[in-house]
Design an enzyme around this catalytic site. Structure first.
Site, PDB file in Angstrom:
ATOM      1  N   ASP A 105     -13.256  -7.238   4.741  1.00  0.00           N
ATOM      2  CA  ASP A 105     -14.001  -6.988   5.952  1.00  0.00           C
ATOM      3  C   ASP A 105     -14.794  -5.722   5.763  1.00  0.00           C
ATOM      4  O   ASP A 105     -14.539  -4.965   4.589  1.00  0.00           O
ATOM      5  CB  ASP A 105     -13.230  -7.134   7.019  1.00  0.00           C
ATOM      6  CG  ASP A 105     -12.166  -5.826   7.085  1.00  0.00           C
ATOM      7  OD1 ASP A 105     -12.399  -4.600   6.757  1.00  0.00           O
ATOM      8  OD2 ASP A 105     -11.034  -6.270   7.345  1.00  0.00           O
ATOM      9  N   HIS A 120     -11.496  -6.294  -3.945  1.00  0.00           N
ATOM     10  CA  HIS A 120     -11.484  -7.812  -3.617  1.00  0.00           C
ATOM     11  C   HIS A 120     -12.576  -8.290  -3.355  1.00  0.00           C
ATOM     12  O   HIS A 120     -12.733  -9.315  -2.698  1.00  0.00           O
ATOM     13  CB  HIS A 120     -10.202  -8.346  -3.003  1.00  0.00           C
ATOM     14  CG  HIS A 120      -8.801  -8.229  -3.643  1.00  0.00           C
ATOM     15  ND1 HIS A 120      -7.797  -8.319  -2.900  1.00  0.00           N
ATOM     16  CD2 HIS A 120      -8.722  -7.594  -4.733  1.00  0.00           C
ATOM     17  CE1 HIS A 120      -6.774  -8.142  -3.635  1.00  0.00           C
ATOM     18  NE2 HIS A 120      -7.069  -7.823  -4.873  1.00  0.00           N
ATOM     19  N   CYS A 131     -28.063 -15.558 -12.119  1.00  0.00           N
ATOM     20  CA  CYS A 131     -28.839 -14.530 -12.686  1.00  0.00           C
ATOM     21  C   CYS A 131     -27.441 -13.197 -12.626  1.00  0.00           C
ATOM     22  O   CYS A 131     -28.009 -12.200 -13.045  1.00  0.00           O
ATOM     23  CB  CYS A 131     -29.851 -13.851 -11.724  1.00  0.00           C
ATOM     24  SG  CYS A 131     -29.599 -13.465 -10.176  1.00  0.00           S
ATOM     25  N   GLY A 187      -0.270  -1.062   5.244  1.00  0.00           N
ATOM     26  CA  GLY A 187      -0.647  -2.545   5.786  1.00  0.00           C
ATOM     27  C   GLY A 187      -0.933  -3.468   4.472  1.00  0.00           C
ATOM     28  O   GLY A 187      -1.720  -4.356   4.773  1.00  0.00           O
ATOM     29  N   SER A 189       1.394  -6.315   1.708  1.00  0.00           N
ATOM     30  CA  SER A 189       2.715  -6.955   1.589  1.00  0.00           C
ATOM     31  C   SER A 189       3.378  -6.644   0.284  1.00  0.00           C
ATOM     32  O   SER A 189       4.429  -7.066   0.126  1.00  0.00           O
ATOM     33  CB  SER A 189       2.477  -8.447   2.022  1.00  0.00           C
ATOM     34  OG  SER A 189       1.553  -8.953   0.951  1.00  0.00           O
ATOM     35  N   LEU A 214       4.076  -2.390   8.786  1.00  0.00           N
ATOM     36  CA  LEU A 214       4.851  -3.044  10.340  1.00  0.00           C
ATOM     37  C   LEU A 214       6.016  -3.135   9.833  1.00  0.00           C
ATOM     38  O   LEU A 214       7.116  -2.980  10.710  1.00  0.00           O
ATOM     39  CB  LEU A 214       4.201  -4.110  10.733  1.00  0.00           C
ATOM     40  CG  LEU A 214       4.272  -4.392  11.889  1.00  0.00           C
ATOM     41  CD1 LEU A 214       3.983  -3.312  13.012  1.00  0.00           C
ATOM     42  CD2 LEU A 214       3.619  -5.872  12.340  1.00  0.00           C
TER      43      LEU A 214
HETATM   44  P1  NAD Z   1      -1.120  -9.599   3.826  1.00  0.00           P
HETATM   45  O1  NAD Z   1      -1.399 -10.356   4.627  1.00  0.00           O
HETATM   46  O2  NAD Z   1      -0.246 -10.202   2.402  1.00  0.00           O
HETATM   47  O3  NAD Z   1       0.012  -8.602   4.288  1.00  0.00           O
HETATM   48  C1  NAD Z   1      -0.278  -7.875   5.423  1.00  0.00           C
HETATM   49  C2  NAD Z   1       0.684  -6.878   5.764  1.00  0.00           C
HETATM   50  O4  NAD Z   1       0.283  -5.918   6.727  1.00  0.00           O
HETATM   51  C3  NAD Z   1       2.205  -7.200   5.969  1.00  0.00           C
HETATM   52  O5  NAD Z   1       3.166  -6.467   5.076  1.00  0.00           O
HETATM   53  C4  NAD Z   1       2.348  -7.032   7.369  1.00  0.00           C
HETATM   54  O6  NAD Z   1       3.716  -6.708   7.542  1.00  0.00           O
HETATM   55  C5  NAD Z   1       1.425  -5.659   7.568  1.00  0.00           C
HETATM   56  N1  NAD Z   1       0.931  -5.477   8.950  1.00  0.00           N
HETATM   57  C6  NAD Z   1       0.515  -6.488   9.930  1.00  0.00           C
HETATM   58  N2  NAD Z   1       0.084  -5.938  10.857  1.00  0.00           N
HETATM   59  C7  NAD Z   1       0.240  -4.731  10.798  1.00  0.00           C
HETATM   60  C8  NAD Z   1       0.024  -3.575  11.732  1.00  0.00           C
HETATM   61  N3  NAD Z   1      -0.499  -3.624  12.844  1.00  0.00           N
HETATM   62  N4  NAD Z   1       0.169  -2.325  11.011  1.00  0.00           N
HETATM   63  C9  NAD Z   1       0.503  -2.114  10.015  1.00  0.00           C
HETATM   64  N5  NAD Z   1       1.141  -3.129   8.997  1.00  0.00           N
HETATM   65  C10 NAD Z   1       0.972  -4.439   9.472  1.00  0.00           C
HETATM   66  O7  NAD Z   1      -2.269  -8.716   3.170  1.00  0.00           O
HETATM   67  P2  NAD Z   1      -2.471  -8.060   1.911  1.00  0.00           P
HETATM   68  O8  NAD Z   1      -1.090  -7.250   1.048  1.00  0.00           O
HETATM   69  O9  NAD Z   1      -3.632  -7.298   1.960  1.00  0.00           O
HETATM   70  O10 NAD Z   1      -2.881  -9.156   0.925  1.00  0.00           O
HETATM   71  C11 NAD Z   1      -3.507 -10.189   1.176  1.00  0.00           C
HETATM   72  C12 NAD Z   1      -4.938 -10.649   0.461  1.00  0.00           C
HETATM   73  O11 NAD Z   1      -5.721 -11.188   1.446  1.00  0.00           O
HETATM   74  C13 NAD Z   1      -5.792  -9.277  -0.031  1.00  0.00           C
HETATM   75  O12 NAD Z   1      -6.232  -9.487  -1.331  1.00  0.00           O
HETATM   76  C14 NAD Z   1      -6.914  -9.508   1.132  1.00  0.00           C
HETATM   77  O13 NAD Z   1      -8.206  -9.269   0.203  1.00  0.00           O
HETATM   78  C15 NAD Z   1      -6.824 -10.675   1.740  1.00  0.00           C
HETATM   79  N6  NAD Z   1      -7.023 -10.733   3.151  1.00  0.00           N
HETATM   80  C16 NAD Z   1      -8.096  -9.775   3.471  1.00  0.00           C
HETATM   81  C17 NAD Z   1      -8.332  -9.635   5.010  1.00  0.00           C
HETATM   82  C18 NAD Z   1      -9.233  -8.677   5.673  1.00  0.00           C
HETATM   83  O14 NAD Z   1     -10.028  -8.301   4.788  1.00  0.00           O
HETATM   84  N7  NAD Z   1      -9.033  -8.091   6.745  1.00  0.00           N
HETATM   85  C19 NAD Z   1      -7.404 -10.442   5.971  1.00  0.00           C
HETATM   86  C20 NAD Z   1      -6.379 -11.208   5.415  1.00  0.00           C
HETATM   87  C21 NAD Z   1      -6.314 -11.269   4.088  1.00  0.00           C
END
Ligand code: NAD
Length: 245
Positions: A105, A120, A131, A187, A189, A214
């Site tokens: 995002d 990413h 190209c 934030g 995982s 979280l």
């Molecule tokens: P993930 O979805 O695997 O994990 C998200 C983590 O955020 C979890 O550990 C969760 O406990 C924590 N979390 C959830 N709500 C929260 C809050 N309000 N405050 C703090 N922490 C919070 O995400 P990741 O580790 O970024 O890996 C997922 C992959 O998927 C990434 O490579 C990413 O590119 C992609 N992804 C991107 C988006 C985005 O661009 N917004 C959304 C979903 C997935």
């Protein structure tokens, strides 16, 4: 924060959760990327059906439609207090700073962050396989518009690093993490590599390490300190500490 000059911050889907962009959801061995469509209905896709080059080769229409919907949804969300706080840190921190985001995002840049690297890829970018050019992209990619650079049709894909592909900027990230005095993970995982391994590199080179999440991540035990809670509360409080205000 005495002795801290170089800071590297890694962010993941959790920092955008309170803006309304859903994180990944795991059920057993299967991981899903859920979202709410324009009619308010909850949709769900297995990650391997939309986030791999194999999925794109198998069903390009599905993958393009998925990312077109994710890109279009950006206009309905806004940065939250955590993105704002990191943008303030970026503006006011006199030492080196790099925000490495796994997110596709655009909420960090809309909050005003400048020292930012999208490892990413980005929803608002397209990559022409004909190209090999990357270009800002705001509209749908649909069934393959003509590339504005090379005028060929069918080569454009989302400029997203899918599972099995090489993340962007690894040389820049490696250098910054190796020189960091403080590494902060927000934030994420800790399940997706190579990002999940940055904490070990930072520690090896002597950095202090902090996790804001979280719930404890897969690699929580690797961090010197973990603070649990919502990013919109934890991140502004931590930035206040760092900036001493
Ligand atoms: P993930 O979805 O695997 O994990 C998200 C983590 O955020 C979890 O550990 C969760 O406990 C924590 N979390 C959830 N709500 C929260 C809050 N309000 N405050 C703090 N922490 C919070 O995400 P990741 O580790 O970024 O890996 C997922 C992959 O998927 C990434 O490579 C990413 O590119 C992609 N992804 C991107 C988006 C985005 O661009 N917004 C959304 C979903 C997935």
């Amino acid at each position: 924060m005495s002795g801290i000059r170089n800071i590297v911050i890694l962010t993941g889907a959790g920092i955008s959760a309170e803006s309304g962009i859903l994180t990944f959801r795991s059920k057993g061995q299967v991981t899903y990327w859920d979202y709410t469509d324009s009619d308010g209905a909850r949709q769900s896709h297995r990650v391997e059906d939309v986030c791999t080059p194999e999925a794109f080769a198998r069903d390009p229409g599905l993958v393009q439609a998925f990312y077109d919907a994710r890109r279009a949804a950006l206009s309905g969300v806004a940065p939250n207090a955590a993105h704002d706080a990191l943008a303030r840190l970026d503006a006011e921190w006199r030492g080196d700073l790099l925000i490495v985001t796994q997110n596709v995002d655009d909420l960090h840049e809309r909050a005003g962050a400048r020292r930012l690297l999208h490892m990413h890829g980005e929803l608002k970018s397209a990559w022409c396989r004909a190209c090999d050019r990357r270009m800002p992209w705001a509209a749908d990619l649909g069934d393959g518009p003509v590339c504005p650079e090379c005028r060929r049709a069918g080569g454009l894909r989302p400029d997203i690093v899918w599972f099995g592909e090489m993340p962007y900027g690894m040389d820049v990230i490696d250098r910054a993490v190796s020189r960091a005095d403080l590494f902060v993970s927000i934030g994420t995982s800790g399940a997706v590599y190579p990002a999940a391994g940055f904490v070990q590199t930072a520690k090896y080179h002597g950095a202090a390490t902090l996790e804001l999440n979280l719930e404890p991540s897969a690699g929580s035990w690797l961090f010197e300190e973990t603070r649990l809670g919502a990013a919109s509360a934890l991140v502004p409080a931590w930035v206040n500490e760092v900036l001493g205000g």
